[in-house]
Design an enzyme around this catalytic site. Structure first.
Site, PDB file in Angstrom:
ATOM      1  CG  ASP A  45      -2.397 -26.449 -34.424  1.00  0.00           C
ATOM      2  OD1 ASP A  45      -2.237 -27.024 -33.846  1.00  0.00           O
ATOM      3  OD2 ASP A  45      -1.298 -26.783 -35.542  1.00  0.00           O
ATOM      4  CB  SER A  46      -4.521 -27.948 -29.750  1.00  0.00           C
ATOM      5  OG  SER A  46      -4.418 -27.003 -28.580  1.00  0.00           O
ATOM      6  CG  ASP A  84       0.569 -24.534 -33.342  1.00  0.00           C
ATOM      7  OD1 ASP A  84       1.493 -24.662 -32.970  1.00  0.00           O
ATOM      8  OD2 ASP A  84      -0.267 -24.812 -33.363  1.00  0.00           O
ATOM      9  CE  LYS A 114       3.164 -25.258 -31.421  1.00  0.00           C
ATOM     10  NZ  LYS A 114       3.263 -26.379 -32.140  1.00  0.00           N
ATOM     11  CD  GLU A 116       2.689 -29.837 -35.465  1.00  0.00           C
ATOM     12  OE1 GLU A 116       2.351 -31.033 -36.118  1.00  0.00           O
ATOM     13  OE2 GLU A 116       1.354 -29.630 -34.998  1.00  0.00           O
ATOM     14  CD  GLU A 183       2.293 -32.249 -28.425  1.00  0.00           C
ATOM     15  OE1 GLU A 183       2.197 -31.463 -29.200  1.00  0.00           O
ATOM     16  OE2 GLU A 183       1.253 -33.132 -28.019  1.00  0.00           O
TER      17      GLU A 183
HETATM   18  O1  KIV Z   1      -2.217 -26.780 -31.140  1.00  0.00           O
HETATM   19  C1  KIV Z   1      -1.121 -27.045 -29.765  1.00  0.00           C
HETATM   20  O2  KIV Z   1      -1.938 -26.351 -28.739  1.00  0.00           O
HETATM   21  C2  KIV Z   1       0.219 -27.724 -29.298  1.00  0.00           C
HETATM   22  C3  KIV Z   1       0.718 -27.671 -28.062  1.00  0.00           C
HETATM   23  C4  KIV Z   1       0.067 -29.172 -27.622  1.00  0.00           C
HETATM   24  C5  KIV Z   1       1.838 -27.359 -27.922  1.00  0.00           C
HETATM   25  O3  KIV Z   1       0.703 -27.458 -30.155  1.00  0.00           O
END
Ligand code: KIV
Length: 265
Positions: A45-46, A84, A114, A116, A183
């Site tokens: 989600d970055s 994500d 994934k 968080e 992280e």
């Molecule tokens: O969103 C992302 O790119 C991430 C990585 C930094 C692990 O969660």
């Protein structure tokens, strides 16, 4: 070409082979990342920050994530593609979490998701996995909780936080996570968590002892110039190369040098 599976990642941990992971957000970047031999591609989600220019990941949506996951999945035929889960796609209820996680597989073409969070998200993680969807955990600095902590700060510095992170990691493993991203935690804690878990840890700013490493592709290629975290090694400066090429083109257009007769019909 056989797809890397979560079983391959487990075997790599057992055999001491490091896992190389990177983010990617579109068809061609994912193609190049895979061609270079990266085992895990995270559609992070970055992308909300490095592709859309937003100030944080908080305004990222399922619509954005699914579009980019689909693009990545179209070219990544060997790497394990992980989608994500964005803010508010899994926090409101377990039902929404399962549904949205499922969309990453059914519409996005990913093989895993994934999300968080620690102990408080273990029931959600367990139910997603029960539904047949592999989950990668994410502990330590959690970008979606930036306002809860007042910044993108290193986590796990106090004894209390270290205990919480160890308990969370073990509970996520027990719930069935196939790997955990760590992280921005001290290297010593990264080592302890890695040694305490049977599943692989994938570090980002978590020191050298993790079972694998991940970076945001745009950071390590020098494509994101707002800030560069201390843990990023700049493997290229694509911004510089792009600026040079575009300026060169501009000058050629202005001077009439482009297009030449060979470039004309
Ligand atoms: O969103 C992302 O790119 C991430 C990585 C930094 C692990 O969660």
């Amino acid at each position: 070409m056989d797809r890397i599976t979560i079983r391959n990642l487990q075997k790599m941990k057992v055999e001491g082979e490091k896992i190389a992971a990177l983010t990617a957000y579109d068809y061609y970047m994912a193609k190049f990342v895979e061609e270079a031999g990266i085992e895990v591609i995270l559609v992070g989600d970055s992308l909300n920050m490095v592709v859309y220019g937003e100030p944080s990941t908080l305004s990222c949506t399922m619509t954005k994530m699914l579009a980019h996951t689909k693009a990545v999945s179209s070219s990544a035929l060997r790497a394990l593609v992980v989608g994500d889960m964005p803010f508010l796609s899994y926090q409101p209820s377990i039902r929404e979490a399962i549904y949205n996680a499922g969309l990453f597989l059914s519409e996005g073409g990913a093989q895993a998701v994934k999300l968080e969070g620690g102990l408080e998200f273990v029931p959600t993680v367990g139910k997603i996995i029960e539904s047949g969807i592999p989950v990668m955990g994410h502990l330590g600095m959690l970008p979606q909780s930036v306002h809860k902590y007042g910044g993108y700060l290193v986590r796990g510095k106090t004894d209390r936080e270290q205990e919480y992170l160890l308990e969370s990691a073990l509970a996520l493993q027990e719930a069935g996570c196939f790997a955990i991203v760590l992280e921005k935690v001290p290297a010593k804690l990264g080592k302890k968590l890695t040694e305490s878990l049977a599943i692989p840890t994938i570090g980002i700013g978590a020191g050298p002892y993790c079972d694998g490493q991940i970076l945001v592709l745009n950071d390590m290629l020098g494509l994101y110039d707002k800030f560069c975290p201390k843990f990023v090694r700049p493997y290229a400066n694509l911004k510089k190369l792009i600026l040079k090429a575009v300026k060169h083109y501009r000058n050629d257009v202005k001077s009439g040098d482009y297009p030449s007769s060979e470039e004309s019909f």
